[in-house]
Write a protein that holds these residues in place. Sequence first.
Motif, short mmCIF file in Angstrom:
data_model
loop_
_atom_site.label_atom_id
_atom_site.label_comp_id
_atom_site.label_asym_id
_atom_site.label_seq_id
_atom_site.Cartn_x
_atom_site.Cartn_y
_atom_site.Cartn_z
N HIS A 1 -9.05 6.55 -1.79
CA HIS A 1 -9.53 5.86 -0.59
C HIS A 1 -8.33 5.16 0.04
O HIS A 1 -7.62 4.42 -0.64
N GLU B 1 -16.49 -1.14 -0.65
CA GLU B 1 -16.34 0.25 -1.10
C GLU B 1 -16.52 0.32 -2.62
O GLU B 1 -17.19 1.22 -3.13
N THR C 1 -11.39 4.28 7.46
CA THR C 1 -10.63 5.22 6.66
C THR C 1 -9.42 5.69 7.44
O THR C 1 -9.52 5.99 8.64
N ARG D 1 -7.88 4.13 -6.03
CA ARG D 1 -8.61 5.24 -6.66
C ARG D 1 -8.77 4.92 -8.14
O ARG D 1 -8.16 3.99 -8.65
#
Length: 168
Positions: A61, A115, A15, A78
């Motif tokens: 993200h 993810e 991240t 997103r």
Amino acid sequence: MIRTHRPAGSLVIRTALAGEAAAIADLHVRARATYYPDGLPEDGLDWPALWRVAIERPDSHVLCGVRDGRLAAVASFRRDEGAPADSVKLFQFHVDPGHWRSGVGTSLHAACVEEWQADGVRTATLDVHVGNARAQAFYARQGWIPDPENPPAEDDHHLFLRYAVPGE
């Protein structure tokens, strides 16, 4: 929460941190400049500030690929407003030109897919500049196809692609 993916080699995908916004914006500009034959047009946007907002947004993200301690790639995604709950939009995906064809983009894409699977996403969408043949070929190799629900408009400079996220 900072999630970390460790593909083979010295690449770490994690991240992004708000303090990296300027470095991410610099990578973004360098990558984008490669598909504008007359140079990157001035868009007047404050890209470091926009990246900081994306990183700090709770519904967004931003993943970055770091190789040997240096930023090599970035992806931002997103859920898009008004889109189905099980879909996501990949807003930005950039690999530093010095890392093209080294596996960084493929590893970053795989981390995005992980993810999406963890978040219950079934479909991802993106738009890519019509002049960016390198990116179009990359996305095609990853399984992206033209979005049948969003054909390109005659005067638009983007192609719209769709990706069916594989089930876990």
